[in-house]
Enzyme design. Sequence first.
Site, mmCIF file in Angstrom:
data_model
loop_
_atom_site.group_PDB
_atom_site.id
_atom_site.type_symbol
_atom_site.label_atom_id
_atom_site.label_comp_id
_atom_site.label_asym_id
_atom_site.label_seq_id
_atom_site.Cartn_x
_atom_site.Cartn_y
_atom_site.Cartn_z
ATOM 1 N N LYS A 129 4.444 13.033 7.934
ATOM 2 C CA LYS A 129 4.288 11.924 8.891
ATOM 3 C C LYS A 129 5.626 11.618 9.556
ATOM 4 O O LYS A 129 5.728 11.516 10.779
ATOM 5 C CB LYS A 129 3.787 10.683 8.135
ATOM 6 C CG LYS A 129 3.578 9.465 9.006
ATOM 7 C CD LYS A 129 3.407 8.172 8.226
ATOM 8 C CE LYS A 129 2.414 8.236 7.112
ATOM 9 N NZ LYS A 129 2.038 6.912 6.581
ATOM 10 N N LYS B 166 8.370 7.718 -1.520
ATOM 11 C CA LYS B 166 7.448 6.606 -1.792
ATOM 12 C C LYS B 166 7.826 6.026 -3.140
ATOM 13 O O LYS B 166 8.391 6.726 -3.994
ATOM 14 C CB LYS B 166 6.006 7.115 -1.843
ATOM 15 C CG LYS B 166 4.996 6.037 -1.571
ATOM 16 C CD LYS B 166 4.819 5.821 -0.074
ATOM 17 C CE LYS B 166 3.972 4.627 0.240
ATOM 18 N NZ LYS B 166 3.645 4.572 1.671
ATOM 19 N N ASP C 235 4.249 -1.445 1.629
ATOM 20 C CA ASP C 235 2.967 -0.728 1.589
ATOM 21 C C ASP C 235 1.997 -1.728 0.954
ATOM 22 O O ASP C 235 2.242 -2.941 1.014
ATOM 23 C CB ASP C 235 3.093 0.585 0.783
ATOM 24 C CG ASP C 235 1.889 1.502 0.974
ATOM 25 O OD1 ASP C 235 1.822 2.198 1.992
ATOM 26 O OD2 ASP C 235 0.993 1.524 0.105
ATOM 27 N N ASN D 44 -2.202 -6.030 6.008
ATOM 28 C CA ASN D 44 -1.302 -5.850 7.137
ATOM 29 C C ASN D 44 -1.864 -4.888 8.189
ATOM 30 O O ASN D 44 -1.909 -5.197 9.378
ATOM 31 C CB ASN D 44 0.046 -5.339 6.594
ATOM 32 C CG ASN D 44 0.997 -4.980 7.695
ATOM 33 O OD1 ASN D 44 0.957 -3.873 8.217
ATOM 34 N ND2 ASN D 44 1.837 -5.918 8.093
HETATM 35 P P1 NDP Z 1 -2.038 -4.747 2.181
HETATM 36 O O1 NDP Z 1 -1.635 -4.942 0.795
HETATM 37 O O2 NDP Z 1 -1.498 -5.627 3.232
HETATM 38 O O3 NDP Z 1 -3.621 -4.739 2.321
HETATM 39 C C1 NDP Z 1 -4.417 -3.844 1.619
HETATM 40 C C2 NDP Z 1 -5.875 -4.188 1.851
HETATM 41 O O4 NDP Z 1 -6.692 -3.175 1.287
HETATM 42 C C3 NDP Z 1 -6.276 -5.489 1.179
HETATM 43 O O5 NDP Z 1 -7.286 -6.093 1.947
HETATM 44 C C4 NDP Z 1 -6.814 -5.035 -0.176
HETATM 45 O O6 NDP Z 1 -7.773 -5.913 -0.728
HETATM 46 C C5 NDP Z 1 -7.462 -3.721 0.206
HETATM 47 N N1 NDP Z 1 -7.368 -2.787 -0.931
HETATM 48 C C6 NDP Z 1 -6.255 -2.309 -1.510
HETATM 49 N N2 NDP Z 1 -6.550 -1.500 -2.531
HETATM 50 C C7 NDP Z 1 -7.871 -1.491 -2.603
HETATM 51 C C8 NDP Z 1 -8.776 -0.832 -3.459
HETATM 52 N N3 NDP Z 1 -8.377 -0.018 -4.446
HETATM 53 N N4 NDP Z 1 -10.101 -1.035 -3.232
HETATM 54 C C9 NDP Z 1 -10.514 -1.843 -2.230
HETATM 55 N N5 NDP Z 1 -9.692 -2.497 -1.383
HETATM 56 C C10 NDP Z 1 -8.400 -2.318 -1.569
HETATM 57 O O7 NDP Z 1 -1.666 -3.200 2.503
HETATM 58 P P2 NDP Z 1 -1.465 -2.515 3.912
HETATM 59 O O8 NDP Z 1 -2.392 -3.075 4.910
HETATM 60 O O9 NDP Z 1 -0.025 -2.469 4.193
HETATM 61 O O10 NDP Z 1 -1.897 -1.018 3.547
HETATM 62 C C11 NDP Z 1 -3.240 -0.543 3.750
HETATM 63 C C12 NDP Z 1 -3.214 0.977 3.840
HETATM 64 O O11 NDP Z 1 -2.384 1.379 4.943
HETATM 65 C C13 NDP Z 1 -2.645 1.704 2.624
HETATM 66 O O12 NDP Z 1 -3.303 2.938 2.489
HETATM 67 C C14 NDP Z 1 -1.195 1.970 3.020
HETATM 68 O O13 NDP Z 1 -0.658 3.061 2.320
HETATM 69 C C15 NDP Z 1 -1.389 2.293 4.492
HETATM 70 N N6 NDP Z 1 -0.216 2.156 5.341
HETATM 71 C C16 NDP Z 1 0.522 1.001 5.374
HETATM 72 C C17 NDP Z 1 1.587 0.893 6.234
HETATM 73 C C18 NDP Z 1 2.362 -0.368 6.379
HETATM 74 O O14 NDP Z 1 3.250 -0.400 7.243
HETATM 75 N N7 NDP Z 1 2.088 -1.410 5.639
HETATM 76 C C19 NDP Z 1 2.036 2.027 7.059
HETATM 77 C C20 NDP Z 1 1.147 3.172 7.010
HETATM 78 C C21 NDP Z 1 0.088 3.216 6.156
HETATM 79 P P3 NDP Z 1 -7.334 -7.284 -1.463
HETATM 80 O O15 NDP Z 1 -6.983 -8.229 -0.355
HETATM 81 O O16 NDP Z 1 -8.519 -7.708 -2.242
HETATM 82 O O17 NDP Z 1 -6.152 -6.919 -2.300
HETATM 83 O O1 2IT Z 2 2.751 4.766 4.587
HETATM 84 C C1 2IT Z 2 3.667 4.387 5.358
HETATM 85 O O2 2IT Z 2 3.988 5.023 6.362
HETATM 86 C C2 2IT Z 2 4.344 3.132 5.043
HETATM 87 N N1 2IT Z 2 3.963 2.452 4.088
HETATM 88 C C3 2IT Z 2 5.520 2.685 5.851
HETATM 89 C C4 2IT Z 2 6.767 3.390 5.432
HETATM 90 C C5 2IT Z 2 8.035 2.884 6.061
HETATM 91 O O3 2IT Z 2 9.089 3.336 5.610
HETATM 92 O O4 2IT Z 2 8.001 2.069 6.976
#
Ligand code: NDP
Ligand code: 2IT
Length: 462
Positions: A123, A135, A175, A252
Amino acid sequence: MMKRITTVNAKEEIAKLRNEQCAEDDVFFQAMEEVLLSLLPLFKSDEVYAKSAKNAIIRRLITPDRVIKFKVAWLDDKNEIQVNTGYRVQFNNALGPYKGGLRFHPTVNEGILKFLGFEQILKNALTGLPIGGAKGGSDFDPKGKSDFEVMKFCSAFMKELHKYIGPRIDVPAGDIGVGAREIGYLFGQYKSITSSFEGILTGKPPFFGGSQMRTEATGYGVIYFTRKMLELERREDECLKDQVCTVSGAGNVALHAIEKLQHFGAIPVSCSDSGGTLYDSRGVDLELLKDLKLKKRVSLKEYIKVHTDAEFTPVADYPKDGHAVWHIPCFAAFPCATQNELTAIDAKKLIKNGCKCISEGANMPSTAEAVRLILKSDIYFAPAKAANAGGVVVSGFEMSQNAAMQKWTFDEVETKLKATMEEICINVSETAKEYGVEGNYVDGANIAGFKRVADAMIAEGI
Ligand code: NDP
Ligand code: 2IT
């Protein structure tokens, strides 16, 4: 004669590793297998990469530089000592300092972090920025913990992590379970241990040198990528306007994807959390969702107390081996929660219901079988490592701003993010065409990302 990588020996490589590793590594193998199979057209047609057997590029790429595992002991609000495990997987720094998020979730283990770190290498390579892949995280569960407990955990975690990071060494970010609050506490502890105010994390609050719009970046980036993909493939400009979209997750990534969809006139009707799926056919009330999930940190179920017409399906009522959110008819689907949350059952339902586009906001949210089914259908599919790169792109921008002691405006960052997501999309699409797999963004992303890292690894020797 030079040894060429064929389907057989790519699979042999996976089998060999599978024997050496434990069950925890299932998701890591899933990620690796997809990449290795995607690379076959490259190995067949390009002499430089066919030589990668000689350079042991594959073997070197799938083996992390180091896995750091440590004890995190912290004091809870009852003055009892709690012990968790912390990790940092520094996977590959051929293109720049190790870079990638921290995940705090009870399911975290070494295998999950290796899958995420491996995906992050490719990525980050796709972004064109000088960043390697990593990570980290912990099996700590922030749910139900007080602010003070989260602070104490973050301090204890950084007490060990600070030894391994630095602006030119390794720059973690957020994350799942790690947002601006946790990054603030982690930054504060680093500063207090080292007396050094430097860009050792991204996603920092603005007063610690955080970039504007890092919070929004991943979700917004997914939508920019999707629009470009639909424009390239369907030759439609206003492709999302008035279209019903489904989104999973309520964190997020999901909430900012919903925000950008609404901005472009689409109608996001769903989101989900670990308790279940919310469906509001008139389009979700984003302000309420932000209040419930980002401020109050409560269950999505609370939403239906305000909007009584909306429906909440608890996990216990999901279809067998499936997820309620993907059974809602839609034009485009955006999995933004977690890995393997879109299964073969779900993919079949999306195809049957006439879904035209799936863009992955989460990391590897679709199972391998789901991806195979989707690629055989006429759905346009944007894989995670390309579609969700917006977060790390703005992290890269934050590193630039910190290094130059500069602050860019929200508009500047958003303009650059949009341009970068569109460049990634064009690169992926053209790479797929070049290697005879036109329209296959999975292969396009894997080949384009791999080529950039492999070139650097060959150039640097061992
Ligand atoms: P958050 O912690 O902000 O939100 C995660 C959401 O997913 C919550 O609503 C949570 O539910 C739900 N969730 C998490 N684990 C589970 C599970 N095992 N089963 C069901 N629901 C689940 O995380 P992000 O939004 O940051 O991340 C979401 C995804 O995006 C992940 O895969 C992450 O790796 C990916 N990502 C994040 C980036 C970032 O900048 N933050 C960048 C690129 C990818 P609940 O509210 O009940 O906990
Ligand atoms: O999965 C991802 O790309 C992230 N959680 C963000 C990584 C970062 O360094 O901003």
